[in-house]
Design a protein around this motif. Structure first.
Motif, PDB file in Angstrom:
ATOM      1  N   SER A 252     -16.065   4.584   1.688  1.00 18.20           N
ATOM      2  CA  SER A 252     -15.175   3.533   1.177  1.00 18.20           C
ATOM      3  C   SER A 252     -14.643   3.956  -0.183  1.00 18.20           C
ATOM      4  O   SER A 252     -15.204   3.600  -1.225  1.00 18.20           O
ATOM      5  N   PRO A 253     -13.553   4.716  -0.200  1.00 21.18           N
ATOM      6  CA  PRO A 253     -12.994   5.165  -1.485  1.00 21.18           C
ATOM      7  C   PRO A 253     -12.612   4.004  -2.397  1.00 21.18           C
ATOM      8  O   PRO A 253     -12.752   4.111  -3.627  1.00 21.18           O
ATOM      9  N   ASP A 254     -12.108   2.910  -1.801  1.00 23.94           N
ATOM     10  CA  ASP A 254     -11.731   1.769  -2.648  1.00 23.94           C
ATOM     11  C   ASP A 254     -12.950   1.192  -3.353  1.00 23.94           C
ATOM     12  O   ASP A 254     -12.902   0.864  -4.546  1.00 23.94           O
ATOM     13  N   ARG A 255     -14.027   1.034  -2.605  1.00 25.32           N
ATOM     14  CA  ARG A 255     -15.264   0.515  -3.207  1.00 25.32           C
ATOM     15  C   ARG A 255     -15.785   1.478  -4.267  1.00 25.32           C
ATOM     16  O   ARG A 255     -16.248   1.047  -5.326  1.00 25.32           O
ATOM     17  N   GLY A 257     -13.982   3.382  -6.117  1.00 23.37           N
ATOM     18  CA  GLY A 257     -13.125   3.225  -7.295  1.00 23.37           C
ATOM     19  C   GLY A 257     -13.550   2.039  -8.138  1.00 23.37           C
ATOM     20  O   GLY A 257     -13.529   2.098  -9.383  1.00 23.37           O
ATOM     21  N   GLU A 258     -13.913   0.926  -7.471  1.00 28.08           N
ATOM     22  CA  GLU A 258     -14.384  -0.240  -8.221  1.00 28.08           C
ATOM     23  C   GLU A 258     -15.674   0.085  -8.986  1.00 28.08           C
ATOM     24  O   GLU A 258     -15.844  -0.305 -10.147  1.00 28.08           O
TER      25      GLU A 258
END
Length: 451
Positions: A252-255, A257-258
């Motif tokens: 999960s690249p988005d996770r 990033g967070e």
């Protein structure tokens, strides 16, 4: 160790300097000049003595008693050394004044040399020594006049005026001896008073130095406690965030990033806190705040940061809001921060972490409880860490965190308890808010477990 000693000595030196400045201002311009130039003061004393005995010197010279005049001059010269050789000068002056009295009776202010010399003795020696020296120096001259009045010297050369009645000589001799004794007592008393005042000033200066040293130690302990809270919390959270980002970056690249964003924010916050704490050490003007302002919003951000780091947090607050006092809110903030940092550092396979803050009148209760779902590590009393599911000796802390929480709680008559609760670990702190009940008894924090 050397830096700590230097800091303590610097604080003591500043206190001594400040007290010395106050003492110098109280002396006034003229006395301050004489204090700073002792040789000038010695010259003033010798000159004052010469003025007092000038009539006796003139009369002795007119009558051909040159030896008496020379002895008076020797006394004036000896007074220059009264500061460094007070006892010897007092003994010399006592002998010289007896000799001058025998050579030139009834001179005016002949005993003035004893005033200055006995004062010098009383300033530098103990009261008992000064009184003994005064009695020893006064006795020969006073006894001389007493014997001239009623003893074997009743018809001696002291009675040079044959036309005066005997009662006149008796009264004059007694009055002269009593005057000499009284004047010496007064001079010695003044010296004793000056010595006591100087001793008191030294005691006050020493007290000021000790107070400054204690304040310096207290401030260093506070800064060390702040640095522990900032560094331990921030690094623990950052390590957890970086480990979490490494795990989820592919799935999960988005996770990820967070998580990395939270990692950056935690680092910046820690850097700002460290600059603030260290800035206090460099701020001579005292413009920087000594305590960070921890409000309810920062507590919420703290909890959110731990959630992002992976703790399954559940937060509850019952009762009225926390007192609107920055220092009190900081204490609550740091206790929660330290407790959650320990959970994040030592916890394994955690299913739930409860943080509750309850206010009931003047009492504020803070409780941090984790379920500790895991396997205890053998070899320690409590399984190694905060809770049976926490890692063992390799991850055990030094106890500084709990000690810091105890010190913070002690300020508000609070108690701190930390130990196993079921399969988990619990930290419970109770603080008293003096704004609501100032008569509440004070308790010493009792600690268990490790931090």
């Amino acid at each position: 160790m050397t830096e700590a000693v230097q800091a303590r000595d610097a604080s003591a030196g500043l206190a001594d300097a400040s007290f010395a400045e106050l003492t110098a201002k109280r002396r006034g311009l003229f006395r301050r000049y004489l204090y700073q130039h002792p040789r000038v003061m010695d010259a003033v004393v010798a000159g004052s003595y010469i003025l007092l005995v000038a009539p006796t010197v003139a009369d002795a010279v007119m009558k051909g008693a040159w030896l008496a005049a020379a002895l008076l001059g020797a006394v004036a010269g000896a007074l220059f050394f009264r500061r460094t050789h007070s006892v010897a000068v007092a003994a010399f002056v006592a002998v010289m004044e007896v000799a001058v009295t025998l050579l030139h009776p009834w001179g005016s202010n002949v005993s003035a040399g004893l005033w200055f010399s006995l004062y010098a003795v009383a300033v530098v020696h103990t009261r008992r020594f000064a009184l003994v020296a005064m009695a020893a120096a006064t006795a020969p001259l006073a006894l001389l006049y007493l014997l001239a009045a009623v003893g074997p010297m009743e018809n001696s050369f002291l009675h040079v005026e044959a036309n005066n009645p005997g009662d006149f000589h008796l009264l004059t001799s007694i009055a002269t001896g009593a005057t000499i004794a009284l004047s010496n007592v007064i001079a010695t008393g003044i010296g004793i008073s000056v010595r006591q005042r100087r001793a008191h000033e030294q005691e006050v200066a020493a007290w000021a130095a000790r107070t400054a040293s204690l304040a310096s130690v207290t401030e260093r302990n506070r800064i060390a406690r702040e640095m522990h809270d900032v560094v331990a919390h921030s690094l623990t959270v950052m390590v957890s965030l970086s480990d979490g980002a490494a795990v989820v970056v592919r799935k999960s690249p988005d996770r990820a990033g967070e998580v990395l964003g939270e990692l950056s924010r935690t680092g910046r916050t820690a850097l700002a806190d460290m600059r603030r704490v260290l800035g206090v050490l460099r701020d001579d003007a005292g413009t920087m705040p000594l305590q960070p302002l921890a409000s309810g919003d920062s507590l919420a951000k703290l909890l959110e940061g731990f959630r992002t780091a992976g703790l399954p947090l559940h937060y509850s607050h019952t009762g009225p809001a926390l007192p609107n006092d920055a220092a009190f809110q900081l204490t609550v903030y740091r206790i929660v921060q330290e407790s959650l940092t320990n959970v994040l550092r030592y916890g394994r396979s955690l299913g739930r972490v409860d943080v509750s803050i309850a206010r009931d009148g003047s009492a504020v209760t803070i409780e941090v409880l984790d379920d500790g779902a895991g396997v205890a590590v053998p070899g320690t009393a409590d399984g190694g860490g905060p809770g049976s599911g926490h890692q063992g000796p390799a991850g055990t802390g030094t106890g500084q965190g709990l000690a810091g929480m105890a010190e913070r709680a002690r300020i508000y008559a609070g108690t701190v308890e930390a130990g196993r609760s079921g399969r988990g670990w619990r930290v419970r702190a109770v603080l008293g808010w003096p704004g609501d009940n100032t008569s509440e008894s004070r308790h010493v924090p009792q600690l268990q477990g490790r931090a």
